[in-house]
Design a protein around this motif. Structure first.
Motif, mmCIF file in Angstrom:
data_model
loop_
_atom_site.group_PDB
_atom_site.id
_atom_site.type_symbol
_atom_site.label_atom_id
_atom_site.label_comp_id
_atom_site.label_asym_id
_atom_site.label_seq_id
_atom_site.Cartn_x
_atom_site.Cartn_y
_atom_site.Cartn_z
ATOM 1 N N PRO A 109 -0.393 -2.791 -2.063
ATOM 2 C CA PRO A 109 -0.260 -1.320 -2.857
ATOM 3 C C PRO A 109 -1.289 -0.905 -3.957
ATOM 4 O O PRO A 109 -1.483 0.146 -4.253
ATOM 5 C CB PRO A 109 0.969 -1.830 -3.747
ATOM 6 C CG PRO A 109 1.675 -2.589 -2.751
ATOM 7 C CD PRO A 109 0.488 -3.262 -2.392
ATOM 8 N N TRP A 110 -1.970 -1.794 -4.342
ATOM 9 C CA TRP A 110 -2.867 -1.644 -5.635
ATOM 10 C C TRP A 110 -4.298 -1.922 -5.059
ATOM 11 O O TRP A 110 -4.412 -2.823 -4.360
ATOM 12 C CB TRP A 110 -2.560 -2.242 -6.881
ATOM 13 C CG TRP A 110 -1.423 -1.694 -7.498
ATOM 14 C CD1 TRP A 110 -0.343 -2.164 -7.502
ATOM 15 C CD2 TRP A 110 -1.557 -0.571 -8.314
ATOM 16 N NE1 TRP A 110 0.409 -1.475 -8.414
ATOM 17 C CE2 TRP A 110 -0.025 -0.363 -9.023
ATOM 18 C CE3 TRP A 110 -2.657 0.352 -8.940
ATOM 19 C CZ2 TRP A 110 0.090 0.309 -9.672
ATOM 20 C CZ3 TRP A 110 -2.255 1.202 -9.935
ATOM 21 C CH2 TRP A 110 -0.700 1.294 -10.231
ATOM 22 N N LYS A 117 -3.364 3.615 -5.647
ATOM 23 C CA LYS A 117 -2.000 2.939 -5.239
ATOM 24 C C LYS A 117 -1.201 3.573 -3.972
ATOM 25 O O LYS A 117 -1.361 4.957 -3.951
ATOM 26 C CB LYS A 117 -1.044 3.336 -6.623
ATOM 27 C CG LYS A 117 0.347 2.656 -6.402
ATOM 28 C CD LYS A 117 1.220 2.955 -7.510
ATOM 29 C CE LYS A 117 2.695 2.556 -7.157
ATOM 30 N NZ LYS A 117 2.922 1.004 -6.528
#
Length: 240
Positions: free
Chosen positions: A36-37, A82
Motif C-alpha cells: 500500500p505504501w 499509496k
C-alpha cells in the motif's frame, strides 16, 4: 463405467483445486509486492524550453521565437505513493529542478560579431498525482500518471556571451527582477512508465514525463512565456 467416470471427476477436482490455490497464492504474493505504501527516489534528465504567446503585431518576437532552441536540465525528487485499490494509487512529492532555453541575440553588439543568450530557472516543484496501472502482473506494472504541480520559482537568471571571431570575450549574467516574476507557478504533469520489483521491498521505476507550466513566468507583459520539459524519471522504489 462408474468407477472410471468417478476417478475422472476426482482428478478434475484435484486440478481445479491446485489451480485455485496457485492463483490465490500468486494474488497474495502480488498484493505483498505491490504494498500500500511506496517511496520513490528518482533523477530525471530533461529537455527544457518555453512556449511563447505573442500578439499578432509582435512580428519581431515571433521571428526570434522560431530561432530559439531548448537546453538540457534535470530534476531530482522524492515521491510518496499509496495504493487505493488494485489499479489506482494516489501520490505526492517534491523535487528540485533546473529548466531553461537558449535564445538568439543581435549578431553584432558592443564591438563583437556574435552574441548568445540563455535563460535558466531553479524551481521547487510539488506534484500531486494519480496512477492507473493498465497492465499489472506479479512483480511488474505499466501505469499512467497525471496530476497538477504546485511550484515555487527560486531564481531566474539570464546570461549573455559575447564572441569576436569565434572567441569568447565577455560574459554577463543578471538575476531577473523578482517584482515582475510569478514566483508561485501552477503546472501539470503527465507520464507513462513501468514499475518492476526485484524483491518484496525493492523495485525500480522508469517513466517518460511531460511537464507544462500554465502560469507565465512574468507578470504584466504582452509576451507570455511558459516553461515546459520532457524528461525520463528513473529511480528506486522502497515498499513498506
Amino acid at each position: 463405467m462408474k468407477a472410471p467416470l468417478k476417478n475422472r471427476y476426482t482428478g478434475l477436482l484435484v486440478v481445479v483445486a491446485i489451480c485455485f490455490f496457485t492463483i490465490t497464492d500468486n494474488v497474495a504474493t502480488a498484493q505483498k509486492i505491490h504494498d500500500p505504501w511506496k517511496i520513490t527516489i528518482y533523477y530525471s534528465p530533461e529537455y527544457t524550453s518555453r512556449f511563447l504567446s505573442v500578439t499578432s503585431d509582435q512580428s519581431n518576437t515571433k521571428e526570434m521565437r522560431k530561432k530559439e532552441t531548448g537546453t538540457y536540465g534535470y530534476s531530482v525528487g522524492l515521491n510518496f505513493e499509496k495504493h487505493l485499490n488494485d489499479r489506482f494509487a494516489f501520490g505526492l512529492g517534491g523535487r528540485y529542478s533546473r529548466k531553461g532555453y537558449k535564445k538568439p541575440l543581435n549578431a553584432a553588439l558592443n564591438g563583437n560579431d556574435q552574441t548568445k543568450g540563455s535563460f535558466k530557472a531553479e524551481l521547487l516543484e510539488f506534484p500531486v498525482f494519480v496512477d492507473y496501472s493498465y497492465i499489472k502482473k506479479e512483480k511488474f506494472a505499466l501505469f499512467l500518471r497525471v496530476g497538477p504541480s504546485f511550484n515555487y520559482l527560486i531564481e531566474a537568471k539570464e546570461k549573455t556571451e559575447y564572441y569576436s571571431s569565434g572567441v569568447l570575450t565577455k560574459t554577463t549574467e543578471f538575476t531577473r527582477d523578482d517584482s515582475n516574476l510569478n514566483n508561485f507557478i501552477m503546472g501539470g504533469n503527465i507520464g507513462t512508465g513501468v514499475q518492476a520489483f526485484i524483491s518484496d521491498k525493492i523495485g525500480f521505476m522508469l517513466m517518460p514525463q511531460f511537464t507544462y507550466f500554465f502560469t507565465p513566468l512574468r507578470k504584466n507583459t504582452p509576451e507570455k512565456e511558459r516553461l515546459y520539459s520532457i524528461g525520463i524519471n528513473g529511480g528506486i522504489i522502497l515498499a513498506f
